[in-house]
Design an enzyme around this catalytic site. Structure first.
Site, PDB file in Angstrom:
ATOM      1  N   ASP A  31       0.946  -1.529   0.384  1.00 50.23           N
ATOM      2  CA  ASP A  31      -0.562   0.106   0.142  1.00 50.23           C
ATOM      3  C   ASP A  31       1.294   0.843  -0.137  1.00 50.23           C
ATOM      4  O   ASP A  31       2.091   0.993   0.827  1.00 50.23           O
ATOM      5  CB  ASP A  31      -0.843  -0.321   1.302  1.00 50.23           C
ATOM      6  CG  ASP A  31      -1.946   0.640   1.004  1.00 50.23           C
ATOM      7  OD1 ASP A  31      -1.976   2.203   0.960  1.00 50.23           O
ATOM      8  OD2 ASP A  31      -3.090   0.249   1.416  1.00 50.23           O
ATOM      9  N   ILE A  32       0.871   1.906  -0.870  1.00 49.23           N
ATOM     10  CA  ILE A  32       1.248   3.476  -0.900  1.00 49.23           C
ATOM     11  C   ILE A  32       1.330   4.218   0.239  1.00 49.23           C
ATOM     12  O   ILE A  32       1.704   5.666   0.376  1.00 49.23           O
ATOM     13  CB  ILE A  32       1.372   3.971  -2.573  1.00 49.23           C
ATOM     14  CG1 ILE A  32      -0.334   4.322  -2.508  1.00 49.23           C
ATOM     15  CG2 ILE A  32       2.054   2.925  -3.137  1.00 49.23           C
ATOM     16  CD1 ILE A  32       0.595   5.460  -3.980  1.00 49.23           C
ATOM     17  N   GLN A  94     -14.894   1.651   1.059  1.00 45.99           N
ATOM     18  CA  GLN A  94     -13.946   0.929  -0.116  1.00 45.99           C
ATOM     19  C   GLN A  94     -13.217   2.534  -0.718  1.00 45.99           C
ATOM     20  O   GLN A  94     -13.684   3.524  -1.508  1.00 45.99           O
ATOM     21  CB  GLN A  94     -14.493   0.252  -0.858  1.00 45.99           C
ATOM     22  CG  GLN A  94     -14.216  -0.015  -2.631  1.00 45.99           C
ATOM     23  CD  GLN A  94     -15.093  -1.360  -3.503  1.00 45.99           C
ATOM     24  OE1 GLN A  94     -16.100  -1.348  -2.513  1.00 45.99           O
ATOM     25  NE2 GLN A  94     -14.078  -1.740  -3.598  1.00 45.99           N
ATOM     26  N   HIS A 100     -10.530  -5.698  -3.348  1.00 47.53           N
ATOM     27  CA  HIS A 100      -9.265  -5.756  -2.258  1.00 47.53           C
ATOM     28  C   HIS A 100      -9.219  -6.804  -0.295  1.00 47.53           C
ATOM     29  O   HIS A 100      -9.579  -6.264  -0.153  1.00 47.53           O
ATOM     30  CB  HIS A 100      -7.993  -5.195  -2.472  1.00 47.53           C
ATOM     31  CG  HIS A 100      -8.451  -3.199  -2.266  1.00 47.53           C
ATOM     32  ND1 HIS A 100      -9.914  -2.501  -3.073  1.00 47.53           N
ATOM     33  CD2 HIS A 100      -8.020  -2.565  -1.534  1.00 47.53           C
ATOM     34  CE1 HIS A 100      -9.910  -1.401  -2.021  1.00 47.53           C
ATOM     35  NE2 HIS A 100      -8.817  -1.938  -1.245  1.00 47.53           N
ATOM     36  N   HIS A 102      -7.025  -6.051   2.826  1.00 46.66           N
ATOM     37  CA  HIS A 102      -6.069  -5.057   3.511  1.00 46.66           C
ATOM     38  C   HIS A 102      -5.409  -6.356   4.366  1.00 46.66           C
ATOM     39  O   HIS A 102      -6.257  -7.180   4.447  1.00 46.66           O
ATOM     40  CB  HIS A 102      -6.392  -4.133   4.644  1.00 46.66           C
ATOM     41  CG  HIS A 102      -7.330  -2.866   3.224  1.00 46.66           C
ATOM     42  ND1 HIS A 102      -5.959  -1.330   2.794  1.00 46.66           N
ATOM     43  CD2 HIS A 102      -8.166  -2.792   2.728  1.00 46.66           C
ATOM     44  CE1 HIS A 102      -7.686  -0.412   2.356  1.00 46.66           C
ATOM     45  NE2 HIS A 102      -7.891  -1.575   2.133  1.00 46.66           N
TER      46      HIS A 102
END
Ligand SMILES: [Zn+2]
Length: 141
Positions: A31-32, A94, A100, A102
């Site tokens: 995750d960025i 979301q 996705h 996490h």
């Protein structure tokens, strides 16, 4: 596949990502904007917005990979726990419209927490639980 989807752009190679896992149906990348050290996302290759839109086998693969990555974060990063989290729908936070999971490695005093609504302190009685459960049992496909 969606041209506007940030995750499809990563899967197409149009946007960069730092991968931690890849197979024929799912990938995982960092995750960025991580919540904690080592926060990753497990993403099906095929575009689908909601959890219910994802094929059973792909959804199960995503959770299997999430479990494996949580263990890897414990082994490699010193995490002492993990949260797996799905934000299914905008009301559930979301942010990217591509399903996705996490993987959020946890550490003592890492600052991540949950906020419960006020009604949490006034749990429903058994009769209300039975009513809710009846509705849910009746709605399963
Ligand atoms: Zn997508």
């Amino acid at each position: 596949m969606s041209d506007e989807c940030a995750f499809c752009q990563i899967l197409n190679g149009e946007s960069p990502a730092t991968f931690t896992y890849e197979d024929d149906s799912v990938v995982a990348f960092m995750d960025i904007q991580p919540i904690t050290h080592g926060h990753m996302l497990v993403v099906p290759r095929k575009h689908a917005v909601l959890m219910s839109d994802v094929e059973d086998s792909v959804a199960m693969r995503a959770f299997r990979v999430a479990r494996r990555l949580a263990a890897a974060a414990r082994a490699s990063l010193g995490a002492t726990g993990a949260n797996l989290f799905v934000a299914d729908g905008e009301v559930a936070f979301q942010d990217v419209p591509h399903f996705h999971v996490h993987v959020i490695p946890r550490y003592p005093n890492d600052g991540f927490g949950l906020t419960f609504p006020p009604a949490y302190d006034r749990p429903p009685g058994r009769a209300e639980l039975e009513t809710i459960a009846t509705a849910i049992r009746g709605a399963q496909g």
